[in-house]
Design a protein around this motif. Structure first.
Motif, PDB file in Angstrom:
ATOM      1  N   ALA A 117       0.832  -1.208   0.000  1.00 34.27           N
ATOM      2  CA  ALA A 117       0.000   0.000   0.000  1.00 34.27           C
ATOM      3  C   ALA A 117       0.866   1.258   0.000  1.00 34.27           C
ATOM      4  O   ALA A 117       0.581   2.231  -0.705  1.00 34.27           O
ATOM      5  CB  ALA A 117      -0.937  -0.011   1.201  1.00 34.27           C
ATOM      6  N   ASP A 118       1.956   1.231   0.812  1.00 32.34           N
ATOM      7  CA  ASP A 118       2.871   2.382   0.829  1.00 32.34           C
ATOM      8  C   ASP A 118       3.525   2.588  -0.528  1.00 32.34           C
ATOM      9  O   ASP A 118       3.683   3.723  -1.006  1.00 32.34           O
ATOM     10  CB  ASP A 118       3.952   2.185   1.891  1.00 32.34           C
ATOM     11  N   ALA A 119       3.930   1.456  -1.160  1.00 29.03           N
ATOM     12  CA  ALA A 119       4.551   1.572  -2.482  1.00 29.03           C
ATOM     13  C   ALA A 119       3.570   2.147  -3.497  1.00 29.03           C
ATOM     14  O   ALA A 119       3.938   2.953  -4.357  1.00 29.03           O
ATOM     15  CB  ALA A 119       5.050   0.202  -2.949  1.00 29.03           C
ATOM     16  N   ASN A 120       2.303   1.748  -3.410  1.00 33.15           N
ATOM     17  CA  ASN A 120       1.291   2.275  -4.328  1.00 33.15           C
ATOM     18  C   ASN A 120       1.075   3.774  -4.116  1.00 33.15           C
ATOM     19  O   ASN A 120       0.941   4.548  -5.083  1.00 33.15           O
ATOM     20  CB  ASN A 120      -0.020   1.511  -4.141  1.00 33.15           C
ATOM     21  N   ARG A 121       1.041   4.199  -2.829  1.00 36.05           N
ATOM     22  CA  ARG A 121       0.896   5.633  -2.551  1.00 36.05           C
ATOM     23  C   ARG A 121       2.098   6.425  -3.082  1.00 36.05           C
ATOM     24  O   ARG A 121       1.944   7.512  -3.640  1.00 36.05           O
ATOM     25  CB  ARG A 121       0.732   5.853  -1.043  1.00 36.05           C
TER      26      ARG A 121
ATOM     27  N   GLU B 169       2.135   9.506  -5.864  1.00 39.68           N
ATOM     28  CA  GLU B 169       2.776  10.800  -5.638  1.00 39.68           C
ATOM     29  C   GLU B 169       3.782  11.122  -6.743  1.00 39.68           C
ATOM     30  O   GLU B 169       3.890  12.267  -7.197  1.00 39.68           O
ATOM     31  CB  GLU B 169       3.468  10.814  -4.273  1.00 39.68           C
ATOM     32  N   GLU B 170       4.523  10.116  -7.201  1.00 37.09           N
ATOM     33  CA  GLU B 170       5.472  10.334  -8.290  1.00 37.09           C
ATOM     34  C   GLU B 170       4.755  10.724  -9.578  1.00 37.09           C
ATOM     35  O   GLU B 170       5.243  11.569 -10.342  1.00 37.09           O
ATOM     36  CB  GLU B 170       6.312   9.074  -8.515  1.00 37.09           C
TER      37      GLU B 170
ATOM     38  N   GLU C 157       3.503  15.092 -13.536  1.00 42.12           N
ATOM     39  CA  GLU C 157       2.537  15.962 -14.217  1.00 42.12           C
ATOM     40  C   GLU C 157       2.874  17.435 -13.991  1.00 42.12           C
ATOM     41  O   GLU C 157       2.788  18.236 -14.922  1.00 42.12           O
ATOM     42  CB  GLU C 157       1.123  15.658 -13.715  1.00 42.12           C
ATOM     43  N   ARG C 158       3.248  17.783 -12.765  1.00 45.41           N
ATOM     44  CA  ARG C 158       3.608  19.177 -12.494  1.00 45.41           C
ATOM     45  C   ARG C 158       4.901  19.561 -13.209  1.00 45.41           C
ATOM     46  O   ARG C 158       5.094  20.715 -13.605  1.00 45.41           O
ATOM     47  CB  ARG C 158       3.734  19.401 -10.986  1.00 45.41           C
TER      48      ARG C 158
END
Length: 576
Positions: free
Chosen positions: A188-192, A196-197, A202-203
């Motif tokens: 789950a942490d890796a997916n979050r 975020e990446e 995108e920015r």
């Protein structure tokens, strides 16, 4: 006693229960691994497909006009994304037009064909078609780096250890459950982190500034084509009527009308060149009243007849120092967004006022506040909080790239100012541009010089280098009127031959873009080496070499020009 009798039975079932549990765990683990791998691949394909579609939309104009330098700029902009291994832009035959490869020893594929997204080794290859109005223009191909399979499989090391221990040691079932819980938490942490990446990438893609101008150019196309057709109609009908009248006052009226039409077309062309970033741009002091008044024609052409524009600016509005083309592009982007918010028509009001230092913490200097207000649908708070994000748009697919307001934000901050937005659902929106005041004076405009009366042949011998027969005939007529003896050739090589045969020419007047191996700048360099005292005047309607001509210190006359401007440019180019 009955309980003790049952205990042997329960203990005897434990191996079978453990085996079944282990099998279920193995199947569950395999299912989770397969599902996660499929989900990872699908997510990677969605990301790469979106990047391919963005690049395809960006290079549409470059492919349509075979502008390879521009196409190369677009693929080079992908350097900001470290996962792009290579990128290529291909024409309609699938041949490479522009390419980029992150590995200094690699390169983009020389040719590609349209195919579904495919994983090749540790790379994902995506090929996207480029089309405009149903016409196939070419392809773009991206090769995206993916995590190695060993790295992805490493996420299941804890689960594999749990399964192995479950098969060997029945007594560690509770501990195995804790390991499984911890492994799921890590996934789950890796997916979050992955999400975020994605948002960070995108920015980072705000570097694609050229897409902002292409979007604005697309908004202008229909209206400008309509206006140029009107200009051509004025010129065509004026020529027909001049052939049918001998009255001097009637001919003068027709000539004045055609001259006004030509001046209007030249003004439109200059602004279009500025939007397309093919002219050298730099910040300069501008009068906002005059700048916005000069944009009225472009705004009317691009917004449509059901949109009215009201400009309400005080006469004493302070001067600002900005890049004029970036300012006009920002106003155009804001006006187009306001138009799209009013599908049934409405009013766009451009207002402004001066604000002294200290009135706003974001701009702690004297500044001008420009407000662009529409009577549209307004925006909800959740939309309002994201409007300046690159590629964020609420428009339907094909109706916008989400770059317009990000350009406005970047322009205002780069100019030392800020941008604000106020909106109420159902009542419309107002976007405020805050631009710092400048005390510098406005640049002095060059006087409109009229041709002086010249004696025939009194100005000397001139070599005209022009490949277009129609343009050459008219320019020869103007040069003869100015008193020059004119010899004309159609390319740089012929010009050098003419100079070798007769080195007594007093000046060379050459087009910048010509057929053959040499353009006007290359010709000027040859003349500078072999005939250093011979002045050269260049002319062009549009060319990426304009900046190069300025760097060479060459005098340049921009098309279209009148006989007065031609006389002044020739006098300026000749020494003494």
């Amino acid at each position: 006693m009955a309980l003790l009798d049952k205990l042997p039975i329960r203990w005897s079932l434990i191996p079978a229960i453990a085996a079944i549990g282990a099998i279920l765990l193995v199947l569950s683990g395999l299912g989770i691994a397969i599902y996660d791998e499929q989900n990872y691949r699908a997510q990677k394909i969605r990301e790469a497909t979106a990047q391919g579609e963005i690049l395809a939309a960006t290079v549409t104009a470059a492919l349509a006009f075979d502008d390879r330098p521009a196409a190369q700029e677009y693929v080079e902009a992908l350097r900001v994304n470290p996962q792009v291994v290579s990128a290529g832009v291909y024409n309609d035959a699938g041949v490479l037009v522009a390419g980029y490869a992150r590995d200094s020893g690699g390169q983009a594929d020389a040719s590609v064909k349209l195919q579904p997204p495919a994983f090749v080794g540790r790379h994902l290859v995506v090929v996207t078609p480029v089309s405009e109005a149903g016409q196939h223009l070419g392809l773009v191909a991206l090769r995206i780096d993916t995590d190695p399979i060993t790295r992805r499989l490493s996420r299941y090391v804890g689960l594999g250890l749990l399964l192995f221990m479950a098969l060997l040691v029945v007594g560690v079932l509770a501990a195995a459950h804790a390991v499984l819980t911890r492994t799921n938490s890590d996934l789950a942490d890796a997916n979050r982190n992955l999400q975020e990446e994605m948002h960070e990438r995108e920015r980072a893609e705000t570097a694609l500034r050229q897409s902002q101008r292409m979007e604005a150019m697309g908004q202008l196309t229909g209206g400008v084509a309509h206006d140029f057709n009107n200009i051509l109609m004025i010129a065509c009908s004026g020529l027909d009527l001049m052939e049918r009248t001998d009255k001097p006052e009637r001919r003068k009226m027709l000539i004045d009308g055609m001259r006004q039409a030509v001046d209007r077309g030249a003004s439109l062309t200059r602004q279009l060149l500025a939007f397309s970033r093919r002219t050298s741009l730099r910040p300069e002091v501008i009068d906002l009243n005059a700048q916005l008044e000069g944009m009225r024609l472009l705004l009317d052409r691009s917004l449509g007849e059901d949109i009215s524009v009201v400009v309400d600016l005080p006469a004493d509005l302070w001067r600002v120092q900005v890049d004029p083309s970036e300012f006009e592009l920002a106003i155009l982007n804001l006006a187009v967004n306001a138009r799209d918010a009013m599908p049934g028509g409405g009013t766009i009001t451009i207002s402004g006022h001066n604000r002294s230092a200290g009135a706003d913490e974001a701009v702690p200097v004297d500044h001008v506040v420009l407000g662009i207000t529409d009577t549209g649908a307004g925006m909800a708070p959740e939309t309002l909080s994201r409007v300046f994000e690159p590629f964020f748009t609420t428009k339907a697919v094909g109706k916008g790239t989400g770059l317009g307001l990000s350009q406005v934000y970047g322009f205002s901050r780069a100019s030392g100012g800020d941008v604000r937005i106020e909106s109420t659902v159902g009542l419309g929106s107002t976007i405020f541009l805050l631009l710092p005041r400048t005390e510098d004076p406005l640049p002095v405009s060059a006087p409109d010089l009229s041709p002086v009366s010249r004696a025939p042949g009194g100005q000397g011998d001139l070599l005209l280098v022009e490949d277009d027969d129609g343009v050459a005939n008219l320019v020869c007529g103007m040069l003869v009127e100015l008193g020059y003896n004119v010899s004309r050739v159609d390319c740089a090589a012929a010009a050098i031959t003419a100079l070798e045969a007769n080195p007594g020419f007093d000046i060379v007047f050459s087009d910048l873009v010509m057929p053959g191996e040499m353009d006007g700048i290359a010709l000027a360099r040859v003349i500078g080496r072999r005939w250093p005292s011979l002045p050269v005047l260049l002319t062009t309607g549009f060319s990426p070499g304009v900046a190069a001509a300025a760097e060479e210190g060459l005098t340049l006359l921009t098309k279209p020009y009148g006989i007065g401007a031609l006389a002044a440019a020739l006098d300026s180019a000749r020494p003494g």
